[in-house]
Write a protein that holds these residues in place. Structure first.
Motif, PDB file in Angstrom:
ATOM      1  N   PRO A  27     -20.656  14.608 -28.659  1.00  0.00           N
ATOM      2  CA  PRO A  27     -21.365  14.011 -27.516  1.00  0.00           C
ATOM      3  C   PRO A  27     -21.300  12.490 -27.514  1.00  0.00           C
ATOM      4  CG  PRO A  27     -22.901  15.002 -29.068  1.00  0.00           C
ATOM      5  CD  PRO A  27     -21.542  15.385 -29.520  1.00  0.00           C
ATOM      6  N   ALA A  28     -21.285  11.884 -28.705  1.00  0.00           N
ATOM      7  CA  ALA A  28     -21.246  10.421 -28.763  1.00  0.00           C
ATOM      8  C   ALA A  28     -19.921   9.915 -28.196  1.00  0.00           C
ATOM      9  CB  ALA A  28     -21.419   9.957 -30.202  1.00  0.00           C
ATOM     10  N   LEU A  29     -18.843  10.588 -28.564  1.00  0.00           N
ATOM     11  CA  LEU A  29     -17.516  10.172 -28.119  1.00  0.00           C
ATOM     12  C   LEU A  29     -17.353  10.406 -26.618  1.00  0.00           C
ATOM     13  CD1 LEU A  29     -15.066   9.062 -29.552  1.00  0.00           C
ATOM     14  CD2 LEU A  29     -14.203  11.379 -29.755  1.00  0.00           C
ATOM     15  N   GLN A  30     -17.815  11.586 -26.154  1.00  0.00           N
ATOM     16  CA  GLN A  30     -17.687  11.895 -24.736  1.00  0.00           C
ATOM     17  C   GLN A  30     -18.494  10.901 -23.905  1.00  0.00           C
ATOM     18  OE1 GLN A  30     -15.616  14.046 -23.312  1.00  0.00           O
ATOM     19  NE2 GLN A  30     -14.838  14.526 -25.321  1.00  0.00           N
ATOM     20  N   SER A  31     -19.661  10.516 -24.410  1.00  0.00           N
ATOM     21  CA  SER A  31     -20.468   9.587 -23.633  1.00  0.00           C
ATOM     22  C   SER A  31     -19.803   8.220 -23.643  1.00  0.00           C
ATOM     23  CB  SER A  31     -21.909   9.557 -24.135  1.00  0.00           C
ATOM     24  OG  SER A  31     -22.131   8.461 -24.964  1.00  0.00           O
ATOM     25  N   HIS A  32     -19.167   7.876 -24.750  1.00  0.00           N
ATOM     26  CA  HIS A  32     -18.448   6.594 -24.780  1.00  0.00           C
ATOM     27  C   HIS A  32     -17.321   6.581 -23.748  1.00  0.00           C
ATOM     28  CE1 HIS A  32     -16.494   3.021 -26.380  1.00  0.00           C
ATOM     29  NE2 HIS A  32     -15.363   3.676 -26.249  1.00  0.00           N
ATOM     30  N   LEU A  48     -17.530   2.095 -16.104  1.00  0.00           N
ATOM     31  CA  LEU A  48     -17.401   0.655 -15.930  1.00  0.00           C
ATOM     32  C   LEU A  48     -16.049   0.292 -15.320  1.00  0.00           C
ATOM     33  CD1 LEU A  48     -19.045  -0.555 -19.231  1.00  0.00           C
ATOM     34  CD2 LEU A  48     -19.879  -0.915 -16.921  1.00  0.00           C
ATOM     35  N   ALA A  49     -15.019   1.028 -15.737  1.00  0.00           N
ATOM     36  CA  ALA A  49     -13.688   0.716 -15.224  1.00  0.00           C
ATOM     37  C   ALA A  49     -13.597   1.021 -13.736  1.00  0.00           C
ATOM     38  CB  ALA A  49     -12.644   1.504 -15.994  1.00  0.00           C
ATOM     39  N   LEU A  50     -14.237   2.084 -13.326  1.00  0.00           N
ATOM     40  CA  LEU A  50     -14.132   2.512 -11.933  1.00  0.00           C
ATOM     41  C   LEU A  50     -15.282   1.996 -11.081  1.00  0.00           C
ATOM     42  CD1 LEU A  50     -12.985   6.204 -12.445  1.00  0.00           C
ATOM     43  CD2 LEU A  50     -11.602   4.159 -12.219  1.00  0.00           C
ATOM     44  N   VAL A  97     -18.713   6.191 -20.357  1.00  0.00           N
ATOM     45  CA  VAL A  97     -19.198   4.844 -20.064  1.00  0.00           C
ATOM     46  C   VAL A  97     -18.028   3.932 -19.722  1.00  0.00           C
ATOM     47  CG1 VAL A  97     -20.201   2.796 -21.122  1.00  0.00           C
ATOM     48  CG2 VAL A  97     -21.306   5.005 -21.412  1.00  0.00           C
ATOM     49  N   VAL A  98     -16.969   4.010 -20.506  1.00  0.00           N
ATOM     50  CA  VAL A  98     -15.798   3.175 -20.236  1.00  0.00           C
ATOM     51  C   VAL A  98     -15.259   3.492 -18.840  1.00  0.00           C
ATOM     52  CG1 VAL A  98     -13.442   2.646 -20.932  1.00  0.00           C
ATOM     53  CG2 VAL A  98     -15.200   2.944 -22.662  1.00  0.00           C
ATOM     54  N   GLN A  99     -15.209   4.788 -18.532  1.00  0.00           N
ATOM     55  CA  GLN A  99     -14.708   5.192 -17.219  1.00  0.00           C
ATOM     56  C   GLN A  99     -15.605   4.652 -16.104  1.00  0.00           C
ATOM     57  OE1 GLN A  99     -13.915   9.450 -16.642  1.00  0.00           O
ATOM     58  NE2 GLN A  99     -14.896   9.251 -14.659  1.00  0.00           N
TER      59      GLN A  99
END
Lengths: 689, 628
Positions: free
Chosen positions: B494-499, B506-508, B502-504
């Motif tokens: 879950p930590a990785l998926q949420s990361h 912010l990018a979009l 989040v990147v997505q």
């Protein structure tokens, strides 16, 4: 620091039957002192030996008795002398009485510390417990031990007993050994005590804990079976790698007159723009960026903080499953241990019931863990039962971390049954393999399991501390060889090999290995090089070739000494002039190459090649006027061969006339013309020894 | 042998060579989506997720939108193009009618995915009618063939890159099973033939064509009408095609964000079985914790990348030093110096190979004998022929006799004892679950094992242990709460998926932060089922007794009280003591540093500030608190 200091008494049996393992005991005890010097230099240690001819202890003066127990070193803060004391244990002449020694040790601890440092007082007994202890004046031996053990518990002392069994078990002593075992086991019932029995000298080195690390829990709280049913548990680390010590970088810039120089080096980081390297960006102006496709997305730490995944601290059960569903190779990290809250009887029972049920049913539990509040990830892991065999030790669980879906790479490999028939073993080969797997047995019935991780010390650490001690006395001391006891860890036991020679030979006969003919010569490295033609011719040929190679390859800039053409590589490197380092790099590389070749030889097959390298190295050292490099190396190599049972290589060298570099060849050499051969002349009587 | 000075101090795990292997991407894929934009795609609807009817076009576009968002994380080096066909407008290099290649600025038609591309594709539907428009391109009377044109455009796009280094695919999404339905006679045959020929040409160039059909609610997509030939289906495959296509659609939507790695070996090692008998093995990292991706430091003002430069400074003189050749350890109050060569020599306790020491029964491999993720080894005959044969023979014997091999692995970072556990191949319908080979398990040394069990041993009698009845109850519970098909990789991190999310986001420039579904939480509902609840309750009562909760509360409170009382007393005390000092004056005169840490703590405790840290930290905290 001093708050956590430990008071330790080492009780060592030096009686006649112990002489064979005393070298190992000296090693492990000095290692213990050395680690204390590095990691806990306020600890205090006293040393007592028993089984000596003489007697020297306070009790004998005060109350009489306690013969043959000698206090070698009263309790004092660890220092260099203690290491020396440990390295020169006297050899005793009489059978010692370990119970007398224990009482002497206790007496020392009590007198020194009285009621202080409770729980930090420890006695460490190393004996083979082959001789009976004296009968007490009143009551039975058992009563006496109970009294002692209770005393110990009252004073908050711990005792670790290491009983060395050796291979020679005499039937006559059986009853005595049993009695002694029983007496020693009383300690573990009454006090914080641990008794281990070891059979080989290698396990003896591993049996003594040389470094004391006070364990800390990584989690205290509920193990939630459900939202309504919780068990109070504590979680510790069960395994954790003891790392090679982190050495500081040394700076020689400080003037030698500066007594307070730290000689340390600070590392400074500067952040510069990739496009404009002259622009330095202060650290607080940096921002983290993560890749998204070809772009990098900046995310400030505040943003990251705000959106981070933050689960609640908890340890929750997801369910139970069959042990066979979790394969061993999925364990990801070092291991944790779950114990019930020691003060909570109900919790102990709950853990015990679960552990026993899991063991009976061959089940494991799957947990989801968040050890600390604020932790930004969760851990999924498997709980396996650890049912205690000891009445006064509670049942517990081991916990191993399991991978997430993202952590597994699904690479495909060909199925063995689909491989061509040529690589399928036939029945004869399979039988040979079966035999090898059966017979090369490290855990034979009725004997100690060899190389048990619990009793196997780290040879690298042992060697480092040994070298550290040597260097503290002689700053130029060479790296000591790995001693024979530790070699049982890195190499197969010659005894096992010779016992199974037939099986191994049969295995070797059944299988045929050859190098792949399609490969180019330069990439061959695994098989032994078979040098064709006469050896002398080979060298001459090489010499002829190598001289012009120096000029041709130096343009290619050889940077390492390869496996296929070490001599030309070396010559190219040593003649590079773009940096003064190349000479030493080349010499260093070549030395390693020679070691590799000699060490990996099988019945001398790599010797000719090693000789070529050595000849080239010698020539290079003469040209570059580095005679010491070569001479020291030759000495070192010679010693190395003696230690590794490779004296055949020395003989080989002597027969090929490899000599030290003399004064006439290189000015700096300290070897006179007549002494050039001295090394191998001396070798003869030595190797026959 | 060239020694890198850093090499000696490095862990195996952060070996740059290893990193290189781990970060390397799978060989890239060039993919062209061909999306049918005919009016039929808009007219026909099917029930969507929330029971509302959605057009096929919407289904297709949103599926692609979701998929490319995953793809940019999983395989960022892939190149993608999206073409609509049966459009009113045309936009393609060949200037063919009825084909519109969707793209954004600063990007080639077939290129890596970018945030902008994804962002604009997300809203393609809104402006579709205005910019692109839908118009069926195959009508009688005109010789235009939009399907033919679409293949032509796609093939031209895929001309980029060689077929050796990249997979080339065309993915066709349509709901029209008979594209030439409204054409009659020879023209129909002719059109079908040329289209088929165009597809075959593409396939000959190493491009694979896949079809994702969308079925109408009461009329199944008939593959055999036109597309079976085109994508080369016959017999069984044909019958299987429709159900599988449905599954693929689902898979595409649900795919996990997971970095893909190309299979490659970590290193090649020799395995010395006996003196003079060595075989060749390749090692692979099959299981390694995945990190959220490398961090690139940027300048927060310009957003340009930064590089770190390291310099060594002598602590005594402040002089700049080169990478120092020696290291030291303080021992007996002296500095004992070691050269890098000496340190590497110390670590060279064996040659770099793997050396067999013997075999043990599997029961000797305890659960706590573990330190790091295991490494997979597989034989190779590349250099030494016969390696595979020996390996297979040993592998079979070890599995049959339930034994594992103990060997010494003399790597330069940490020479270590390892266990080699043979693993048989496990295959199921979906493919290989466990590859055949051996897993190298890193064994701890005695120094690495801690004796925790003895730590709390009972000295006054026996430890309480469970009774038969209690064990029975626990067994009953275990039977109830059984995860029958548990497999280790069923949870996403879950930590990785949420990361990634989040990147997505912010990018979009997505407005709201996505909610991540934490699959790792226990199944509360399942646990509350009567059978399980009963088993739990019975076990609980058998261990804790009927009225445990109070007792539990009491002991817990008792402890907490003691600790909190102490804290309370301390803070009251601090409050009193704090009043003795004239803090503002002390601060103004710069006299704070003359106070002891103890005295400074009165202030921070009284004002409920954190008490940790050095004296300077305390002073600065006090000053900040006073607003100075």
């Amino acid at each position: 620091m001093a708050r956590n200091k430990e008071g330790l008494i080492l009780l060592v049996d030096v009686g006649p039957t112990m002489h064979s393992v005393l070298p190992e005991i000296q090693k492990v005890c000095s290692l213990l002192i050395q680690k204390k010097l590095v990691y806990s230099k306020y600890d205090e240690v006293g040393v007592v030996v028993f089984g000596t001819e003489d007697t020297k202890n306070d009790l004998t003066k005060e109350v009489g008795g306690y013969e043959h127990v000698t206090v070698l070193q009263p309790i004092k803060v660890v220092d260099g002398d203690l290491v020396d004391v440990m390295q020169q244990l006297p050899r005793g002449t009489v059978p010692g009485d370990f119970m007398d020694a224990i009482v002497v040790g206790m007496d020392m601890l009590i007198k020194k510390y009285q009621e202080t440092i409770k729980g930090k007082k420890r006695i460490c007994l190393i004996t083979n417990a082959m001789y009976p202890i004296k009968d007490p004046y009143e009551g039975t031996k058992e009563d006496q031990v109970y009294t002692i053990a209770e005393q110990m518990a009252a004073h908050g002392m711990k005792i670790d007993c290491i009983v060395f069994k050796g291979n020679q078990i005499h039937d006559t002593h059986d009853s005595i050994i049993k009695e002694n075992d029983m007496l020693l086991s009383i300690f573990s019932k009454k006090t914080k005590a641990k008794a281990v029995r070891v059979e080989s000298s290698t396990s003896l080195l591993g049996a003594l804990r040389t470094r004391n690390i006070s364990p800390v829990t990584i989690y205290r709280g509920d193990l939630e079976l459900s939202s309504t049913f919780k068990i109070k548990v504590w979680v510790y680390k069960k395994t954790s790698e003891e790392k090679f010590p982190t050495l500081k970088k040394y700076s020689d810039k400080a003037p030698s007159t500066d007594k307070f120089a730290t000689h340390e080096i600070k590392i400074d980081y500067e952040y510069k723009s990739v496009q404009d390297p002259s622009k330095v960006v202060p650290p607080e102006q940096r921002i983290k960026g993560y890749r998204y496709g070809p772009q990098v997305i900046p995310i400030s730490s505040a943003e990251l903080e705000a959106v981070k995944f933050r689960p609640e601290k908890s340890v929750k059960l997801l369910g139970f499953t069959n042990a066979s569903n979790i394969m061993r190779h999925y364990y990801m990290k070092d291991v944790n241990i779950f114990i019930a809250d020691p003060g909570n009887k109900k919790a102990i029972i709950a853990v015990s019931a679960l552990a026993r049920a899991m063991k009976e049913m061959n089940k494991v539990a799957i947990l989801r863990c968040v050890w600390r509040q604020g932790q930004t990830n969760v851990v999924i892991g498997v709980l396996t039962p650890n049912v205690s065999e000891n009445d006064n030790i509670a049942d517990s669980f081991y916990f191993n971390v399991l991978p997430f879906a993202e952590d597994i790479r699904e690479f495909q490999f060909p199925s063995f049954s689909n491989l061509p028939a040529s690589v399928q073993p036939n029945s004869e080969q399979q039988e040979a393999a079966d035999k090898l797997v059966m017979m090369l047995d490290l855990a034979p019935a009725g004997k100690e399991e060899a190389l048990r991780p619990d009793f196997t010390p780290n040879p690298v650490l042992e060697r480092f501390y040994h070298h550290l001690e040597l260097k503290s006395k002689h700053p130029d001391a060479a790296v000591p060889p790995l001693d024979a006891t530790l070699k049982r860890i890195t190499e197969p036991d010659p005894e096992v090999i010779s016992q199974n020679k037939l099986v191994i030979d049969e295995f070797r006969r059944c299988f045929d290995l050859k190098e792949n003919p399609k490969l180019k010569k330069s990439t061959r490295r695994l098989l032994r090089d078979r040098t064709s033609g006469s050896f002398g011719g080979e060298v001459v040929k090489n010499e002829g070739r190598s001289t012009d190679l120096v000029t041709s390859t130096s343009t290619v800039k050889v940077e390492t000494i390869g496996d296929s053409t070490p001599v030309p590589d070396f010559e190219a490197m040593i003649s590079r002039r773009d940096s003064p380092e190349w000479v030493s790099k080349a010499i260093f590389g070549m030395k390693n190459k020679v070691f590799d070749l000699v060490e990996n030889s099988y019945e001398g097959d790599t010797y000719p090649k090693a000789l070529e390298c050595l000849v080239a190295l010698r020539r290079g050292c003469v040209i570059e006027q580095e005679p010491k490099q070569f001479n020291n190396f030759l000495h070192h190599l010679y010693r190395f061969c003696q230690e590794k049972d490779l004296s055949s290589f020395c003989e080989f060298l002597a027969s090929k006339d490899i000599t030290l570099i003399t004064k006439t060849e290189a000015e700096d050499s300290e070897i006179a013309e007549g002494d050039a051969r001295s090394l191998f002349v001396k070798a003869e009587p030595n190797s026959s020894k | 042998m060239d020694m890198d000075p850093d090499d000696v101090f490095r862990d195996e795990e952060d070996d740059p060579e290893n990193d290189l292997y781990q970060e390397r991407q799978a060989s890239k894929e060039l993919l062209v989506y061909l999306v049918d934009a005919s009016p039929k795609m808009f007219n026909i609807t099917c029930p969507g997720e929330d029971q509302k009817n959605e057009s096929h076009f919407h289904v297709a576009v949103s599926c692609i939108a979701q998929f490319i968002k995953v793809q940019i994380i999983n395989r960022p080096y892939d190149e993608i193009a999206i073409c609509f066909f049966n459009t009113r407008e045309k936009k393609n290099l060949q200037d063919l009618n009825g084909v519109y290649v969707f793209n954004v600025a600063e990007r080639e038609h077939l290129d890596n995915l970018t945030a902008r591309f994804i962002r604009e594709f997300d809203c393609v539907e809104e402006s579709f009618n205005k910019l692109i428009g839908s118009e069926y391109g195959i009508v009688s009377g005109s010789r235009d063939n939009s399907l033919y044109n679409a293949f032509w455009v796609a093939q031209a796009l895929l001309r980029k890159g060689s077929a050796k280094t990249a997979d080339k695919r065309i993915l066709l999404l349509t709901n029209e099973d008979d594209p030439f339905g409204n054409i009659k006679g020879v023209t129909k045959l002719d059109m079908a033939r040329t289209t088929l020929q165009r597809a075959k040409d593409a396939q000959d160039l190493g491009i694979s064509i896949e079809l994702l059909p969308l079925s109408r609610p009461n009329e199944e997509f008939n593959v055999s009408l036109c597309y079976a030939d085109l994508i080369g289906l016959d017999g069984d495959d044909l019958a299987q095609f429709m159900p599988l296509a449905g599954e693929r659609f689902e898979d595409m939507k649900k795919q996990l964000r997971k970095r893909m790695f190309k299979k490659r070996k970590v290193r090649r090692i020799t395995f010395m079985i006996a003196s003079g008998l060595s075989i060749e093995l390749n090692t692979y990292a099959l299981i390694r914790p995945t990190a959220p991706g490398t961090i690139t430091w940027l300048d927060s003002v310009t957003n340009l990348p930064l590089k770190a430069e390291r310099s060594f400074i002598c602590a005594d003189t402040g002089a700049l030093v080169q990478e120092p050749p020696k290291r030291f350890q303080i021992y007996k109050n002296e500095e004992i110096k070691f050269s890098t060569e000496e340190l590497s020599e110390i670590k060279r306790v064996s040659t770099g190979s793997l050396r067999l020491l013997g075999f043990k029964p599997l029961s000797c491999l305890k659960d706590y004998h573990n330190l790091r993720p295991s490494t997979f080894v597989s034989p190779s005959d590349e250099e030494v022929m016969g390696s595979t044969c020996i390996f297979i023979a040993l592998h079979r014997s070890m599995i049959r006799l339930k034994r594992f091999a103990v060997a010494f692995y003399g790597s330069s970072a940490r020479p270590q004892l390892v266990g080699l556990v043979a693993q048989d191949e496990i295959v199921d319908a979906g493919g290989q679950l466990e590859p055949p080979g051996m897993h190298m398990i890193y064994l701890p040394y005695s120094e690495d094992i801690r004796l925790i069990e003895e730590l709390h041993s009972e000295t006054t009698g026996n430890m309480p242990s469970a009774t038969e009845d209690q064990i029975q109850k626990a067994t009953a519970l275990m039977k109830r709460v059984d995860l029958r098909d548990f497999s280790v990789c069923q949870f996403a991190n879950p930590a990785l998926q949420s990361h990634y999310a989040v990147v997505q986001a912010l990018a979009l420039d997505e407005d709201e932060m996505p909610e991540i579904n934490d699959e790792t939480l226990p199944d509360e509902e399942g646990m509350a089922r009567p059978g399980i609840a009963k088993a739990l309750e019975e076990f609980k009562v058998s261990v804790y007794g009927e009225n445990y909760d109070e007792e539990n509360e009491n002991t817990a409170q008792g402890k907490a009280n003691a600790a909190s009382k102490k804290r309370k007393v301390a803070s009251e005390d601090a409050l009193v003591k704090c009043a003795y000092y004239d803090w503002p004056k002390l601060a103004d005169d710069g006299k704070l540093k003359d106070l002891t840490v103890q005295e400074l703590k009165y202030y921070v405790t009284a004002h409920k500030l954190p008490v940790a840290g050095k004296k300077e930290a305390l002073i600065s905290r006090i000053l900040t608190h006073m607003g100075k």
